[in-house]
Design an enzyme around this catalytic site. Structure first.
Site, PDB file in Angstrom:
ATOM      1  N   ASN A  39       7.291   1.015  -2.998  1.00 55.63           N
ATOM      2  CA  ASN A  39       8.456   1.776  -3.432  1.00 55.63           C
ATOM      3  C   ASN A  39       9.293   0.864  -4.308  1.00 55.63           C
ATOM      4  O   ASN A  39       9.794  -0.159  -3.839  1.00 55.63           O
ATOM      5  CB  ASN A  39       9.272   2.236  -2.217  1.00 55.63           C
TER       6      ASN A  39
ATOM      7  N   ILE B 149       5.611   5.723 -13.369  1.00 52.42           N
ATOM      8  CA  ILE B 149       4.639   5.003 -14.194  1.00 52.42           C
ATOM      9  C   ILE B 149       3.239   5.504 -13.853  1.00 52.42           C
ATOM     10  O   ILE B 149       2.850   5.503 -12.695  1.00 52.42           O
ATOM     11  CB  ILE B 149       4.708   3.479 -13.937  1.00 52.42           C
TER      12      ILE B 149
ATOM     13  N   CYS C 248      10.514   6.287  -4.222  1.00 48.21           N
ATOM     14  CA  CYS C 248       9.431   6.725  -3.347  1.00 48.21           C
ATOM     15  C   CYS C 248       9.820   6.409  -1.909  1.00 48.21           C
ATOM     16  O   CYS C 248      10.915   5.919  -1.644  1.00 48.21           O
ATOM     17  CB  CYS C 248       8.129   5.996  -3.704  1.00 48.21           C
TER      18      CYS C 248
ATOM     19  N   ASP D 148       2.035   0.051 -12.223  1.00 45.19           N
ATOM     20  CA  ASP D 148       2.513  -1.263 -11.818  1.00 45.19           C
ATOM     21  C   ASP D 148       2.030  -1.602 -10.407  1.00 45.19           C
ATOM     22  O   ASP D 148       1.885  -2.771 -10.047  1.00 45.19           O
ATOM     23  CB  ASP D 148       4.040  -1.347 -11.906  1.00 45.19           C
TER      24      ASP D 148
END
Length: 290
Positions: free
Chosen positions: A76, A54, A2, A101
């Site tokens: 990230n 996720i 990310c 997460d």
């Protein structure tokens, strides 16, 4: 992967924070093609470009705020042991609205502050804004696997995952001649330096706290020199295999299909061999040139 970005003005400003953060976030799109978002509050702006791994639902989209709208995070990386901590937090009565997460990490920070970094098994670059205390917390993983650049001047601090996203905040492009020399000698520029004088790289194992116009850079992790272990060759092989196998297994948690790049070398071949023990029909990719 990310991409994250953000800005924190030390005092009130007439600058259009929203436009700057939005422009910076758009420049991170290749890092996060699955969505992007921005958060603006007081003199702070956060941006996130998402690659969904996720909990790919919108419930896990970032920037992610807690239910009280006090804490907001951009993250990230990967947090391998998040399910363990999620279960422990649920025992404390904490409720979750996603399976990400990211939400687990935010709740750990709410309880343990910077101490949460020692609880994370993974790699990351992150920023968390506390709207009540008007505090921004920025951190990088122990090995510096995830990049994080920042720049500080008289009225603000800005940060981003990539240099071009940082440049959206109109950072002065003054070349650092010593960094040029390092690049010509080493073919890279060692941290904390960058090609520009006004831009630095946050060091591995460091975190930053910005509060009341003050910027504090702190170290939370230092590599400890390994002690000499009296083991024989066979024991060393078994220990290395166990460590590699566990490391690969941790990285196989995903809500999307898994794959691996094969370079033809021994390292990627070992990783794929170990991953194949846990994943059926693991997809692999190689790139060749004429």
């Amino acid at each position: 992967m990310c991409g994250i970005t953000g800005i924190y003005y030390f005092k009130d400003t007439l600058e259009n924070i929203s436009a700057k953060v939005s422009d910076s976030t758009k420049l991170l799109q290749k890092r996060g093609p699955d969505g992007n978002g921005t958060y603006i509050r007081n003199n702070v702006g956060l941006g996130h470009a998402r690659l969904a791994i996720i909990d790919t639902t919108q419930a896990a989209a970032q920037p992610f705020s807690d239910l009280a709208d006090r804490y907001t995070i951009v993250f990230n990386g990967e947090f391998f042991n998040y399910n363990y901590h999620r279960n422990e937090l649920m025992k404390k009565g904490i409720q979750f609205r996603s399976y990400s997460d990211t939400e687990v990490l935010l709740n750990l920070y709410k309880i343990y502050g910077s101490g949460c970094l020692e609880m994370i098994n993974g790699f990351f670059a992150l920023a968390i804004y506390d709207a009540l205390e008007h505090t921004l917390f920025i951190a990088r993983d122990r090995s510096g696997e995830k990049p994080l650049l920042y720049s500080i001047d008289y009225d603000k601090i800005v940060f981003a995952s990539e240099m071009k996203a940082l440049m959206a905040y109109n950072i002065a492009k003054e070349i650092d001649n010593e960094s040029v020399l390092s690049y010509l000698q080493l073919n890279y520029i060692p941290a904390p330096h960058s090609i520009f004088k006004q831009v630095k790289k946050l060091m591995p194992g460091e975190y930053v706290i910005i509060k009341n116009g003050e910027v504090s850079i702190n170290r939370y992790h230092t590599i400890i020199k390994a002690t000499n272990q009296k083991i024989n060759y066979e024991e060393a092989k078994e220990q290395l295999y166990a460590l590699l196998s566990k490391a690969v297994e941790r990285r196989l948690v995903s809500d999307v299909p898994l794959g691996a790049f094969l370079s033809g070398g021994i390292d990627s071949s070992i990783v794929v061999a170990l991953a194949a023990e846990n994943v059926k029909k693991l997809q692999t990719f190689s790139i060749g040139y004429k």
